[in-house]
Design an enzyme around this catalytic site. Structure first.
Site, short mmCIF file in Angstrom:
data_model
loop_
_atom_site.label_atom_id
_atom_site.label_comp_id
_atom_site.label_asym_id
_atom_site.label_seq_id
_atom_site.Cartn_x
_atom_site.Cartn_y
_atom_site.Cartn_z
N SER A 138 15.50 82.08 22.45
CA SER A 138 14.24 82.45 21.80
C SER A 138 14.26 81.97 20.35
O SER A 138 14.44 80.78 20.10
CB SER A 138 14.02 83.96 21.92
OG SER A 138 12.75 84.32 21.44
N ASP A 278 6.76 81.19 30.84
CA ASP A 278 7.13 81.93 29.64
C ASP A 278 5.85 82.23 28.87
O ASP A 278 5.15 81.32 28.42
CB ASP A 278 8.09 81.10 28.78
CG ASP A 278 8.72 81.89 27.64
OD1 ASP A 278 8.10 82.87 27.18
OD2 ASP A 278 9.81 81.50 27.18
N HIS A 307 10.21 85.07 29.62
CA HIS A 307 11.04 84.87 28.43
C HIS A 307 12.39 85.55 28.57
O HIS A 307 13.39 85.12 27.99
CB HIS A 307 10.29 85.41 27.22
CG HIS A 307 10.80 84.92 25.90
ND1 HIS A 307 10.66 83.62 25.47
CD2 HIS A 307 11.46 85.58 24.90
CE1 HIS A 307 11.19 83.49 24.27
NE2 HIS A 307 11.69 84.66 23.90
#
Length: 337
Positions: A138, A278, A307
């Site tokens: 991330s 995502d 995610h």
């Protein structure tokens, strides 16, 4: 922020903090006394071993990559030394919530490049002049790509999971919704509904999670109770989210806003991992980065967790990532199984 309550899956490594003095930010402002929180897995005194830098996601700590660290995992401390650095603004490294002289809203805004440069300052402090790899998920994946642009010869490899090289308008809108939930009501439950459901999960994954919890509201209540154990300060997350929104490797000095040219400058062999869908960092951004980096491998993980694919929350994906990253780093798949 004091250290969050330990979780069963976390690694209880000694917590270290380096005081690095006055630190200049990209904006020209300064952090008066840079504190860099970090942990070390393995033997830092043995410089014959490969060294990996782990970097963490928005609102997370050095435990964010614990699912990749340990015996039989991608980064096994028996064979590699792993330094995991807490990012600026996470409440452990220098942040609005813990600064003695620049507390609260007087804390200067910072960027993801500032995070990377603060990590470089930490490595300089530790007398480390080269890395085997930088790894993150991330916002950590975004930092990993920035490492490759800012310090192209400092590491051999990059592992960037669910990353973006340039933050999309979609991701900025998600963060703005999260900020408004905190700024207008201070309600972590509303923030969780936005960030931990609508952004982090897919509809399919949340259907499963809510069913196990006894329904949507039960899940939110349980998640809010768990989140209170993490002791995250709202302003810390808000400051990190502004850094997230502003990110673009193309605005690194020397690239005049050309994101593609900045990515093409990366020399490290790069592994980029993305899920099927995502809703926070769009999959297309990871794919595009892999296409524009000269020596990149794109790993598509068939996960329906969104995610959260790049975390311990998806056991099947975590197992695949450990095996694939171990292979990418030159370890045998058997050692990561």
């Amino acid at each position: 922020m004091s250290h969050p309550d330990m979780q069963p899956s976390w690694i209880d490594a000694p917590h270290r903090c380096a005081s690095l003095g006055r630190f200049r930010l990209e904006s020209g402002e300064y952090i008066d006394d840079l504190l860099m929180s970090h942990v070390v897995h393995g033997d830092l005194d043995d410089r014959s071993r490969p060294i990996v830098l782990g970097v963490c996601a928005i609102g997370s700590t050095h435990h964010r990559l614990d699912f990749l660290i340990g015996a039989g995992r991608a980064f096994d401390p028996a064979r590699v030394t792993v330094i995991v650095a807490d990012a600026l603004g996470n409440g452990l490294s220098s942040s609005p919530s813990n600064s003695a002289t620049q507390g609260g809203s007087s804390f200067p805004r910072f960027t993801i490049r500032d995070m990377v440069n603060s990590q470089k300052a930490l490595l300089d402090h530790l007398n480390i002049d080269a890395l085997d790899a930088v790894a993150g998920a991330s916002m950590g994946g975004m930092q990993a790509l920035q490492w490759g642009v800012s310090y192209p010869r400092f590491m051999k490899k990059l592992v960037a999971l669910v990353p973006m090289a340039k933050t999309t308008a979609w991701s900025q809108a998600v963060n703005q919704a999260g900020r408004r939930a905190l700024e207008t009501s201070g309600d972590w439950r509303a923030w969780l509904a936005i960030m931990h459901v609508l952004a982090m999960r897919t509809p399919e994954r949340f259907e499963e999670d809510a069913a196990r919890a006894g329904g949507t509201h039960a899940w939110l209540d349980k998640r809010a109770a768990w989140f209170r154990t993490q002791r995250l300060d709202p302003l810390d997350w808000i400051w990190q989210s502004h850094a997230y929104d502003a990110h673009d490797v193309g605005t690194t000095p020397g690239f005049e806003g050309d994101t593609a040219r900045a990515l093409a400058s990366i020399e490290a062999h790069t592994l980029i991992g993305v899920p099927a869908l995502d809703l926070y960092n769009p999959v297309e951004e990871g794919v595009r980065a892999a296409q524009q980096i000269g020596n990149a491998t794109l790993l598509r993980v068939p996960s329906t967790s969104g995610h959260m694919m790049a975390s311990e929350a998806d056991a099947a994906s975590a197992a695949q990532l450990n095996a694939e990253i171990a292979s990418f780093m030159g370890y045998s798949r058997e050692s990561a199984s």
